[in-house]
Design a protein around this motif. Structure first.
Motif, short mmCIF file in Angstrom:
data_model
loop_
_atom_site.label_atom_id
_atom_site.label_comp_id
_atom_site.label_asym_id
_atom_site.label_seq_id
_atom_site.Cartn_x
_atom_site.Cartn_y
_atom_site.Cartn_z
N VAL A 377 0.86 -1.18 0.00
CA VAL A 377 0.00 0.00 0.00
C VAL A 377 0.90 1.24 0.00
CG1 VAL A 377 -1.88 1.20 1.15
CG2 VAL A 377 -1.71 -1.29 1.33
N LEU A 378 0.89 1.98 -1.10
CA LEU A 378 1.71 3.18 -1.23
C LEU A 378 0.88 4.41 -0.91
CD1 LEU A 378 3.61 2.23 -4.51
CD2 LEU A 378 4.43 2.04 -2.15
N PRO A 379 1.53 5.53 -0.61
CA PRO A 379 0.78 6.74 -0.27
C PRO A 379 -0.10 7.22 -1.43
CG PRO A 379 3.09 6.96 0.34
CD PRO A 379 2.98 5.73 -0.50
N GLU A 380 -1.19 7.85 -1.10
CA GLU A 380 -2.07 8.42 -2.13
C GLU A 380 -1.29 9.48 -2.90
OE1 GLU A 380 -6.72 9.62 -2.25
OE2 GLU A 380 -5.49 10.70 -0.80
N GLY A 381 -1.32 9.37 -4.21
CA GLY A 381 -0.56 10.28 -5.05
C GLY A 381 0.72 9.68 -5.60
N GLN A 395 2.30 -13.41 -9.78
CA GLN A 395 1.21 -12.71 -10.43
C GLN A 395 1.06 -11.31 -9.82
OE1 GLN A 395 -2.28 -15.14 -10.06
NE2 GLN A 395 -1.42 -16.83 -11.24
N GLN A 396 0.85 -10.32 -10.69
CA GLN A 396 0.71 -8.94 -10.23
C GLN A 396 -0.66 -8.38 -10.64
OE1 GLN A 396 4.03 -6.34 -11.13
NE2 GLN A 396 5.48 -8.05 -11.21
N SER A 397 -1.27 -7.66 -9.71
CA SER A 397 -2.54 -6.99 -9.99
C SER A 397 -2.59 -5.71 -9.16
CB SER A 397 -3.73 -7.90 -9.66
OG SER A 397 -3.73 -8.27 -8.30
N TRP A 398 -3.66 -4.92 -9.38
CA TRP A 398 -3.78 -3.62 -8.72
C TRP A 398 -5.08 -3.52 -7.95
CZ3 TRP A 398 0.31 -0.43 -8.49
CH2 TRP A 398 1.33 -0.62 -9.41
N ASP A 399 -5.03 -2.77 -6.87
CA ASP A 399 -6.20 -2.53 -6.04
C ASP A 399 -6.07 -1.13 -5.44
OD1 ASP A 399 -8.56 -2.93 -4.72
OD2 ASP A 399 -7.80 -4.42 -3.30
N LYS A 400 -7.09 -0.71 -4.70
CA LYS A 400 -7.06 0.57 -4.00
C LYS A 400 -7.48 0.37 -2.55
CE LYS A 400 -7.68 4.03 -7.63
NZ LYS A 400 -8.49 5.19 -8.09
N LYS A 401 -6.95 1.22 -1.69
CA LYS A 401 -7.31 1.17 -0.29
C LYS A 401 -7.62 2.58 0.20
CE LYS A 401 -5.78 -0.25 4.31
NZ LYS A 401 -4.71 -0.89 5.11
N PHE A 402 -8.73 2.73 0.90
CA PHE A 402 -9.13 4.02 1.43
C PHE A 402 -8.94 4.00 2.94
CE2 PHE A 402 -11.26 3.89 -2.61
CZ PHE A 402 -11.24 5.21 -3.05
N THR A 403 -8.17 4.97 3.43
CA THR A 403 -8.04 5.16 4.87
C THR A 403 -8.35 6.62 5.18
OG1 THR A 403 -5.65 5.62 4.65
CG2 THR A 403 -6.30 3.33 5.05
N TYR A 404 -7.93 7.10 6.32
CA TYR A 404 -8.27 8.46 6.74
C TYR A 404 -7.73 9.51 5.76
CZ TYR A 404 -3.55 7.84 8.59
OH TYR A 404 -2.22 7.55 8.72
N ASP A 406 -8.29 10.10 2.76
CA ASP A 406 -8.08 9.74 1.36
C ASP A 406 -9.26 10.20 0.53
OD1 ASP A 406 -5.67 8.55 1.90
OD2 ASP A 406 -6.50 6.53 2.12
N THR A 407 -8.97 10.61 -0.70
CA THR A 407 -10.03 11.05 -1.61
C THR A 407 -10.16 10.12 -2.82
OG1 THR A 407 -8.44 12.54 -2.67
CG2 THR A 407 -9.83 13.47 -0.93
N VAL A 408 -9.05 9.75 -3.44
CA VAL A 408 -9.09 8.87 -4.61
C VAL A 408 -8.56 7.47 -4.28
CG1 VAL A 408 -8.90 10.78 -6.24
CG2 VAL A 408 -6.82 9.66 -5.41
N GLY A 409 -8.06 7.27 -3.07
CA GLY A 409 -7.57 5.96 -2.66
C GLY A 409 -6.08 5.80 -2.86
#
Length: 468
Positions: A377-381, A395-404, A406-409
């Motif tokens: 999980v890398l910083p937003e931006g 295998q590589q894939s992409w996802d998003k994580k929303f924490t405090y 965060d606007t776009v994840g």
């Protein structure tokens, strides 16, 4: 009735032509492969099968001669289906120099059903008439078959190991021998074919010339004195914060994959009888980086009763002790978490880039993992993200994580790999760019929100009091 006319569309004719062409290409490849195997003769093979651990390590020391009129650049390395499908790591060394190895989609002509083969590409071609000596080393998991399949608490654990008595090869083998190295000297049975048993070793051969694809079962039935610690599932999450920390959380499901426990479990026998501890383990030990701090673990069923932690300059060890030891077939799940400083793990690169360096696999060194999932999980931006791995098969894939705040994840790189062993626990790198403006976005957003809140909650001027 008028019979239907045959289909004469151009597409059908094209498809038929392509099928014929593909068939011709396959047949040509098989013929070429057959001719190529005739150009190589394996002069000697010394096989060493190490079974002391809870996985097998097969080392084939091979000397091959190039009988062709041109240089030899490739060698075909093969294993039986039961072993080949469970290979976690395979490497080929010539005088400690690693050669290129790539799995083949299809075994050469004449191979037994299910044979798994790889192509070895030599970095220095072998001249015509010359020989080459190399070691092929394979780490193989899940190859022990408990026999009996179920045992009581006081019984010893016996397992069977099966292999091919000869080197499974598309080439003629002139001379070969095999040594099986066991964890104990207690051997119930083994294949009787020029075999000798001495202590914890069983030796087979030497065997004279064997034709390509020679097959005969090798079986050793022996006592194994180690519990089979298998991690069915491991989910690691590595979250990077540029405000000073890297948060690591590892969720485990671990199981004793040995002979299944049957009958009652006696705490008294386990504590005081040496025979009451066979085929079980009372805990697990993790080796974390030296700077690890803020350690914690979560266990929903309460099976982890206590822990010990030892800090050194280079390593932090945590010993998790189980309330009930894991007998054969039993399993438990828990979560281990800790924090790391940015220093020593996050580095500045040219052109404003950053590089994160982390261990790929589990912090336990005596287990193998059936399914590993690592979420970075890398910083937003964060942008221009690139992953560099020390091996293939991930295998590589992409996802998003929303924490405090965060606007776009936050971008999440998901890495998945099956059949992971301690040899896979090497450093991998994540390169990305992250600007100062992106870093200050959240604090500015927080300050702006607080100012707006203060503006909304600010009390108006008090009005004059009205009295009745």
């Amino acid at each position: 009735a008028v019979p239907a006319a045959p289909c004469c569309c151009p597409y059908a004719q094209y498809a038929d032509s392509m099928r014929l062409l593909n068939t011709a290409v396959v047949l040509a490849a098989l013929l070429v492969g057959s001719a190529a195997t005739d150009d190589v003769v394996v002069e000697t093979v010394n096989r060493r099968i190490h079974l002391k651990n809870t996985w097998a390590r097969v080392t084939d020391s091979i000397t091959a001669k190039n009988n062709a009129k041109s240089d030899l650049q490739e060698y075909i390395l093969c294993y039986p289906e039961d072993l080949g499908s469970r290979i976690a790591v395979i490497k080929v060394l010539i005088a400690k120099e690693r050669q290129d190895v790539a799995a083949l989609d299809q075994a050469p002509q004449g191979a037994p059903a299910g044979t798994k083969c790889s192509r070895v590409t030599f970095k220095s071609p072998v001249a015509a008439g010359k020989t080459v000596a190399f070691d092929a080393i394979a780490t193989i998991t899940g190859v022990f078959k408990p026999n009996p399949a179920k045992i009581s608490q006081s019984e010893q654990q016996y397992v069977e190991y099966h292999d091919n008595l000869y080197l499974l090869s598309p080439y003629t083998v002139t001379s070969q021998s095999t040594t099986v190295i066991l964890p104990t000297s207690d051997v119930k049975s083994y294949t009787l074919d020029q075999a000798t048993h001495s202590g914890s070793k069983v030796t087979f051969g030497k065997y004279s010339t064997q034709k390509p694809w020679s097959v005969k079962d090798l079986k050793v039935h022996f006592r194994h004195d180690k519990p089979f610690k298998r991690v069915n599932s491991l989910v690691r999450e590595i979250e990077v914060s540029h405000w000073g920390n890297i948060y690591v959380e590892e969720a485990y499901e671990i199981q004793n994959a040995g002979a299944q426990h049957t009958g009652k479990f006696s705490r008294l026998n386990f504590a005081y009888s040496p025979g009451g501890k066979t085929n079980s383990f009372p805990g697990v030990k993790a080796k974390l980086p030296g700077p690890a701090h803020s350690l914690y673990y979560k266990d929903l069923i309460g099976n982890i009763s206590s822990s010990d932690t030892i800090h050194t300059a280079t390593q932090t060890s945590i010993d998790l002790r189980l309330r009930y030891p894991l007998m054969g077939g039993w399993k438990t799940d828990f979560t281990l978490g800790y924090s790391l400083p940015l220093e020593g793990f996050l580095y500045r690169r040219p052109k404003g880039k950053l590089r994160l360096m982390m261990d790929f696999s589990t912090s336990f060194d005596d287990v193998w993992v059936e399914r590993l999932t690592t979420r970075i999980v890398l910083p937003e931006g964060a942008q221009h993200i690139k992953c560099t791995l020390p091996f293939q098969g991930v295998q590589q894939s992409w996802d998003k994580k929303f924490t405090y705040l965060d606007t776009v994840g936050r971008p999440v790189l998901v890495l998945q790999m099956d059949n992971v062993v301690p040899e896979h626990n090497k450093m991998f790198a994540i390169d990305y760019s992250f600007t100062f403006g992106a870093m200050m976005r959240e604090p500015l957003l927080l300050i702006s929100g607080m100012m707006q809140l203060h503006k909304i909650t600010k009390s108006p001027k008090a009005d004059k009091t009205c009295r009745l």
